[in-house]
Write a protein that holds these residues in place. Structure first.
Motif, PDB file in Angstrom:
ATOM      1  N   THR A 132      33.576  85.512 -39.588  1.00  0.00           N
ATOM      2  CA  THR A 132      33.905  84.108 -39.335  1.00  0.00           C
ATOM      3  C   THR A 132      34.308  83.903 -37.876  1.00  0.00           C
ATOM      4  OG1 THR A 132      34.614  83.794 -41.626  1.00  0.00           O
ATOM      5  CG2 THR A 132      35.427  82.207 -40.001  1.00  0.00           C
ATOM      6  N   GLY A 133      35.095  84.853 -37.356  1.00  0.00           N
ATOM      7  CA  GLY A 133      35.571  84.744 -35.974  1.00  0.00           C
ATOM      8  C   GLY A 133      34.476  84.862 -34.928  1.00  0.00           C
ATOM      9  N   LEU A 134      33.334  85.418 -35.315  1.00  0.00           N
ATOM     10  CA  LEU A 134      32.232  85.535 -34.353  1.00  0.00           C
ATOM     11  C   LEU A 134      31.658  84.183 -33.959  1.00  0.00           C
ATOM     12  CD1 LEU A 134      30.226  88.617 -35.700  1.00  0.00           C
ATOM     13  CD2 LEU A 134      31.537  88.493 -33.579  1.00  0.00           C
ATOM     14  N   GLY A 135      31.801  83.179 -34.822  1.00  0.00           N
ATOM     15  CA  GLY A 135      31.310  81.848 -34.492  1.00  0.00           C
ATOM     16  C   GLY A 135      29.840  81.855 -34.149  1.00  0.00           C
ATOM     17  N   ASP A 136      29.505  81.300 -32.977  1.00  0.00           N
ATOM     18  CA  ASP A 136      28.112  81.179 -32.554  1.00  0.00           C
ATOM     19  C   ASP A 136      27.447  82.520 -32.266  1.00  0.00           C
ATOM     20  OD1 ASP A 136      28.391  78.455 -32.763  1.00  0.00           O
ATOM     21  OD2 ASP A 136      28.682  78.130 -30.610  1.00  0.00           O
ATOM     22  N   CYS A 137      28.234  83.588 -32.202  1.00  0.00           N
ATOM     23  CA  CYS A 137      27.644  84.916 -31.967  1.00  0.00           C
ATOM     24  C   CYS A 137      26.993  85.477 -33.233  1.00  0.00           C
ATOM     25  CB  CYS A 137      28.707  85.894 -31.470  1.00  0.00           C
ATOM     26  SG  CYS A 137      29.421  85.456 -29.873  1.00  0.00           S
ATOM     27  N   LEU A 138      27.230  84.833 -34.370  1.00  0.00           N
ATOM     28  CA  LEU A 138      26.626  85.252 -35.635  1.00  0.00           C
ATOM     29  C   LEU A 138      25.421  84.379 -35.903  1.00  0.00           C
ATOM     30  CD1 LEU A 138      26.965  87.166 -38.090  1.00  0.00           C
ATOM     31  CD2 LEU A 138      28.229  85.313 -39.208  1.00  0.00           C
ATOM     32  N   ASP A 139      24.268  85.011 -36.063  1.00  0.00           N
ATOM     33  CA  ASP A 139      23.012  84.305 -36.315  1.00  0.00           C
ATOM     34  C   ASP A 139      22.431  84.837 -37.619  1.00  0.00           C
ATOM     35  OD1 ASP A 139      20.627  82.980 -36.264  1.00  0.00           O
ATOM     36  OD2 ASP A 139      19.765  84.109 -34.601  1.00  0.00           O
ATOM     37  N   GLY A 140      22.782  84.185 -38.729  1.00  0.00           N
ATOM     38  CA  GLY A 140      22.372  84.707 -40.017  1.00  0.00           C
ATOM     39  C   GLY A 140      23.103  86.010 -40.285  1.00  0.00           C
ATOM     40  N   SER A 141      22.344  87.071 -40.501  1.00  0.00           N
ATOM     41  CA  SER A 141      22.980  88.374 -40.726  1.00  0.00           C
ATOM     42  C   SER A 141      23.172  89.156 -39.438  1.00  0.00           C
ATOM     43  CB  SER A 141      22.130  89.204 -41.698  1.00  0.00           C
ATOM     44  OG  SER A 141      20.848  89.457 -41.143  1.00  0.00           O
ATOM     45  N   ALA A 142      22.539  88.730 -38.355  1.00  0.00           N
ATOM     46  CA  ALA A 142      22.589  89.451 -37.082  1.00  0.00           C
ATOM     47  C   ALA A 142      23.699  88.908 -36.192  1.00  0.00           C
ATOM     48  CB  ALA A 142      21.253  89.343 -36.357  1.00  0.00           C
ATOM     49  N   MET A 143      24.094  89.709 -35.216  1.00  0.00           N
ATOM     50  CA  MET A 143      25.055  89.265 -34.216  1.00  0.00           C
ATOM     51  C   MET A 143      24.487  89.515 -32.820  1.00  0.00           C
ATOM     52  SD  MET A 143      27.914  92.280 -34.827  1.00  0.00           S
ATOM     53  CE  MET A 143      28.933  91.936 -33.396  1.00  0.00           C
ATOM     54  N   ARG A 144      24.719  88.553 -31.949  1.00  0.00           N
ATOM     55  CA  ARG A 144      24.333  88.664 -30.544  1.00  0.00           C
ATOM     56  C   ARG A 144      25.512  88.153 -29.739  1.00  0.00           C
ATOM     57  NH1 ARG A 144      19.533  89.432 -28.173  1.00  0.00           N
ATOM     58  NH2 ARG A 144      18.482  89.128 -30.179  1.00  0.00           N
ATOM     59  N   PHE A 145      26.061  88.992 -28.884  1.00  0.00           N
ATOM     60  CA  PHE A 145      27.336  88.640 -28.278  1.00  0.00           C
ATOM     61  C   PHE A 145      27.391  89.089 -26.819  1.00  0.00           C
ATOM     62  CE2 PHE A 145      27.584  92.770 -30.238  1.00  0.00           C
ATOM     63  CZ  PHE A 145      28.312  93.559 -29.370  1.00  0.00           C
ATOM     64  N   PRO A 146      28.112  88.327 -25.977  1.00  0.00           N
ATOM     65  CA  PRO A 146      28.337  88.774 -24.605  1.00  0.00           C
ATOM     66  C   PRO A 146      29.390  89.866 -24.574  1.00  0.00           C
ATOM     67  CG  PRO A 146      29.471  86.706 -24.983  1.00  0.00           C
ATOM     68  CD  PRO A 146      28.704  87.005 -26.242  1.00  0.00           C
ATOM     69  N   HIS A 147      29.159  90.851 -23.719  1.00  0.00           N
ATOM     70  CA  HIS A 147      30.114  91.949 -23.546  1.00  0.00           C
ATOM     71  C   HIS A 147      30.398  92.036 -22.051  1.00  0.00           C
ATOM     72  CE1 HIS A 147      31.747  96.100 -24.050  1.00  0.00           C
ATOM     73  NE2 HIS A 147      32.062  95.643 -25.239  1.00  0.00           N
ATOM     74  N   ALA A 148      31.607  91.653 -21.657  1.00  0.00           N
ATOM     75  CA  ALA A 148      31.912  91.423 -20.247  1.00  0.00           C
ATOM     76  C   ALA A 148      32.828  92.503 -19.694  1.00  0.00           C
ATOM     77  CB  ALA A 148      32.578  90.065 -20.078  1.00  0.00           C
ATOM     78  N   SER A 149      32.421  93.064 -18.571  1.00  0.00           N
ATOM     79  CA  SER A 149      33.179  94.115 -17.896  1.00  0.00           C
ATOM     80  C   SER A 149      33.158  93.878 -16.391  1.00  0.00           C
ATOM     81  CB  SER A 149      32.581  95.505 -18.189  1.00  0.00           C
ATOM     82  OG  SER A 149      32.677  95.834 -19.541  1.00  0.00           O
ATOM     83  N   HIS A 150      33.992  94.627 -15.683  1.00  0.00           N
ATOM     84  CA  HIS A 150      33.832  94.781 -14.242  1.00  0.00           C
ATOM     85  C   HIS A 150      33.131  96.103 -13.972  1.00  0.00           C
ATOM     86  CE1 HIS A 150      37.226  91.784 -13.774  1.00  0.00           C
ATOM     87  NE2 HIS A 150      36.329  91.333 -12.899  1.00  0.00           N
ATOM     88  N   VAL A 151      32.174  96.076 -13.083  1.00  0.00           N
ATOM     89  CA  VAL A 151      31.553  97.307 -12.604  1.00  0.00           C
ATOM     90  C   VAL A 151      32.112  97.584 -11.213  1.00  0.00           C
ATOM     91  CG1 VAL A 151      29.420  98.457 -11.890  1.00  0.00           C
ATOM     92  CG2 VAL A 151      29.468  97.056 -13.978  1.00  0.00           C
TER      93      VAL A 151
END
Length: 265
Positions: free
Chosen positions: A241-260
């Motif tokens: 539920t907390g994934l919100g828009d990052c959940l697309d049906g059964s799949a998840m697509r999400f930003p993963h942010a770091s400093h390089v």
């Protein structure tokens, strides 16, 4: 009957393909290994960076990987033995590296600096073992607000396991400030320090499966042990539920942010 998977095995099977392989490729895109380089994979975990180096088609002068966790090293050794790779595996603490001065031309470290108990000491050690003209490439997680997958995980754990479990996820984002990172590297004696915010879009085809596995395969250990199966199911549902828009049906697509961080010796 098969024995239960260890934390390191879960980490390798669940998190490495989704998170750590893409970041290893990104580090190598920004600091490419070259034939003859003496390379150190610091806080190597199950050896994902080391394996990516080996897949680049270069021939390092030395390929070394170090981690303080023997379980992680055992999985790493087994995987590289299967692949026929020649790697020196070393159990060591980042703050007290068992290598001579100027031992490496290229040092990688992904998603680990935030966990080092004495970050200045560890970076001084990295600087000591980095040869003049050498390169260091680190990635370090940015803040929780920039990482909705981790934010959803922390909130779910807070609700059903306790804030201590949520804090273990928040620790992954425990060094989010780019200027603090720059200061740490410059104070340790690095030159030409570059700090860049980088976001990768990551994907898993089965968010529910990822959620169940990730809760027991994060850096900070198995947070679902000791709670009922009903509560485990509630944690997973709260995470989804907390994934919100990052959940697309059964799949998840999400930003993963770091400093390089790229820095010279």
């Amino acid at each position: 009957m098969n024995s239960p998977a260890t934390f390191a095995e879960r980490y390798q099977s669940v998190l490495v393909p989704v998170i750590f392989e893409p970041w290893a490729r990104e580090l190598m895109r920004r600091a490419a290994p070259r034939t003859g380089d003496r390379i150190l994979d610091l806080a190597c975990g199950t050896g994902v960076v080391t394996r990516q180096v080996a897949q680049m088609g270069v021939h390092p002068g030395r390929l070394t990987a170090a981690d303080h966790n023997p379980q992680m090293l055992n999985v790493a050794r087994a995987l590289t033995a299967e692949a026929g790779l020649d790697v020196e595996w070393v159990e060591a603490d980042a703050g007290d590296l068992p290598f001579e001065d100027d031992a490496f031309d290229l040092i990688y470290c992904q998603q680990a600096l935030q966990f080092f108990p004495d970050k200045p000491a560890a970076l001084r050690e990295v600087r000591r073992v980095l040869a003049p003209g050498g390169r260091a490439a680190f990635c370090v997680q940015r803040d929780l607000e920039a990482n909705p997958m981790l934010k959803a995980q922390a909130a779910a754990l807070d609700q059903y396991v306790g804030t201590g479990a949520g804090d273990a996820v928040r620790a992954i984002c425990g060094l989010p400030d780019g200027e603090e990172l720059r200061d740490l590297f410059e104070t340790a004696g690095f030159e030409e320090v570059e700090v860049a915010p980088v976001t990768l879009t990551l994907h898993h085809p089965d968010a529910r499966s990822f959620a169940a596995g990730a809760m027991g395969g994060m850096h900070t250990g198995d947070k679902l042990s000791g709670i009922s199966q009903d509560d485990v199911a509630r944690v997973v549902e709260a995470f989804l539920t907390g994934l919100g828009d990052c959940l697309d049906g059964s799949a998840m697509r999400f930003p993963h942010a770091s400093h390089v961080v790229l820095a010279g010796g």
